[in-house]
Design an enzyme around this catalytic site. Structure first.
Site, PDB file in Angstrom:
ATOM      1  CG  HIS A 136      -1.695   0.906   1.555  1.00 58.92           C
ATOM      2  ND1 HIS A 136      -1.837   2.177   1.468  1.00 58.92           N
ATOM      3  CD2 HIS A 136      -2.782   1.316   0.587  1.00 58.92           C
ATOM      4  CE1 HIS A 136      -2.828   3.261   1.579  1.00 58.92           C
ATOM      5  NE2 HIS A 136      -3.332   2.240   0.652  1.00 58.92           N
ATOM      6  CD  GLU A 138      -1.019   4.681   6.071  1.00 60.67           C
ATOM      7  OE1 GLU A 138      -2.158   5.204   5.936  1.00 60.67           O
ATOM      8  OE2 GLU A 138      -0.754   5.102   7.503  1.00 60.67           O
ATOM      9  CB  CYS A 206      -7.382   8.422  10.509  1.00 60.51           C
ATOM     10  SG  CYS A 206      -7.930   7.723  10.096  1.00 60.51           S
ATOM     11  CG  ASN A 236     -10.851   4.282   3.762  1.00 58.06           C
ATOM     12  OD1 ASN A 236     -12.125   4.624   4.070  1.00 58.06           O
ATOM     13  ND2 ASN A 236     -10.396   5.023   2.743  1.00 58.06           N
ATOM     14  CB  SER A 278     -11.007   8.318  -1.125  1.00 59.00           C
ATOM     15  OG  SER A 278     -10.702   6.768  -0.743  1.00 59.00           O
TER      16      SER A 278
HETATM   17 FE1  SF4 Z   1      -6.147  11.091   6.699  1.00 55.73          FE
HETATM   18 FE2  SF4 Z   1      -7.862  10.233   5.851  1.00 55.73          FE
HETATM   19 FE3  SF4 Z   1      -6.444   8.531   5.427  1.00 55.73          FE
HETATM   20 FE4  SF4 Z   1      -7.306   8.883   7.688  1.00 55.73          FE
HETATM   21  S1  SF4 Z   1      -8.480   8.556   5.692  1.00 55.73           S
HETATM   22  S2  SF4 Z   1      -5.125   8.874   7.398  1.00 55.73           S
HETATM   23  S3  SF4 Z   1      -8.167  11.416   7.819  1.00 55.73           S
HETATM   24  S4  SF4 Z   1      -6.199  10.833   4.658  1.00 55.73           S
END
Ligand code: SF4
Length: 318
Positions: A136, A138, A206, A236, A278
């Site tokens: 991923h 991130e 988060c 997510n 998103s």
């Molecule tokens: Fe930031 Fe949104 Fe990713 Fe959470 S889901 S880390 S608030 S961009």
């Protein structure tokens, strides 16, 4: 209320909307950053990687003049360049500097916070355990922001077999969009194997992921099918679908209304709808329109926390 009996086509379909759902503060900030850069500097504005993982958002920005690339080397020297909400490894920042790019960093502040935690552990001489999905963006960015040893641990199996150089000098951090329950189990296993392991002061998952996960659990308890609107590569969104399934409710992840077959809902009396962090709200509206073209709808929204988190725009574009 869960309704189990089959419906016929004349019955209304109860549609329950999760709350909260859809855009988080990091996504709002990232999208606004690209829009402002386009307005201020004019097209093209280059964006490294999809600014957020959603095809509709990317297409709309592309139509306004954004160009999405995977590598900094694909960007002409000196061009205005936005870094995506997922963040980038240090090597990409160095490469951007070397090309003289005018960089605007739209990394979500909550991702940047995890980067800082990892760097802090590494500066203390700890090996860093990064709980997250190997490929991923991130995780790639977080791993690449830490100078030192980083072990990516994706699941319980990997947590059980990973071997650090020094079991007494470890710190863990996590990807921000994982399932709260999955992370809890992995951290418990790591703590049982390595009692000295350090972790973040709070939680790296988060606020937006946590809220949407709680909301989808509440939704799954009330309906016969949960539909998650989100991209296939959205972490997510995938977690939301999995959590609904873990609650025992069939669940689907679809990118937009066209991803839903009529046959899937024809015999149902109730469905729940949510959207990943998103996915824009217009996709929910389009799904409701499609459902309404098939069945009479009774739409309700679950109670849920009001999200007030807002992030300032990156200084370079504020
Ligand atoms: Fe930031 Fe949104 Fe990713 Fe959470 S889901 S880390 S608030 S961009």
């Amino acid at each position: 209320m869960t309704i189990n009996s089959k419906a016929n086509a004349r019955d209304s379909l109860q549609v329950v909307l999760a709350n909260p759902r859809g855009f988080c503060a990091g996504v709002v900030r990232a999208v606004e950053t690209v829009e402002r850069a386009l307005a201020r500097y004019g097209p093209p504005v280059y964006v490294r990687h999809e600014i957020v993982h959603n095809g509709r958002v990317v297409e709309e920005l592309r139509a306004k003049g954004a160009i999405f690339v995977e590598e900094v080397s694909s960007i002409p020297p000196g061009a205005v360049t936005v870094l995506s909400a997922h963040g980038v490894p240090r090597t990409a920042v160095v490469a951007a500097d070397a090309r003289g790019l005018a960089v605007i960093d739209a990394t979500c502040p909550l991702v940047a916070k995890v980067h800082a935690e990892g760097r802090r552990f590494a500066a203390q001489g700890l090996e860093v355990v990064l709980i997250g999905h190997h490929d991923h963006p991130e995780v790639v960015s977080t791993r690449g922001q830490i100078e030192g040893v980083v072990h990516v641990v994706q699941d319980l199996e990997e947590a059980a077999r990973f071997v650090p150089a020094d079991p007494t000098r470890l710190g863990y951090i996590t990807q921000t969009t994982l399932s709260v329950d999955d992370v809890r189990a992995i951290v418990a296993l790591l703590r049982s194997r390595f009692p000295a392991i350090l972790g973040p002061a709070g939680d790296d998952i988060c606020y937006a992921s946590q809220n949407r996960q709680s909301a989808v659990r509440a939704l799954a308890a009330r309906v016969q099918l949960v539909i998650v609107i989100g991209a296939a590569n959205s972490s997510n969104s995938n977690r939301l679908r999995e959590i609904a399934a873990e609650c025992g409710t069939p669940s689907l992840l679809i990118p937009d209304a066209n991803g839903l077959d009529r046959a899937r809902v024809d015999e149902l009396r109730s469905i729940g709808v949510t959207a990943g962090a998103s996915a824009p709200e217009v996709l929910v509206k389009e799904l409701l329109d499609r459902l309404a073209s098939w069945r009479r709808l009774a739409v309700a929204t679950l109670d849920g926390p009001q999200e007030t988190v807002r992030f300032n725009l990156p200084r370079a574009i504020a």
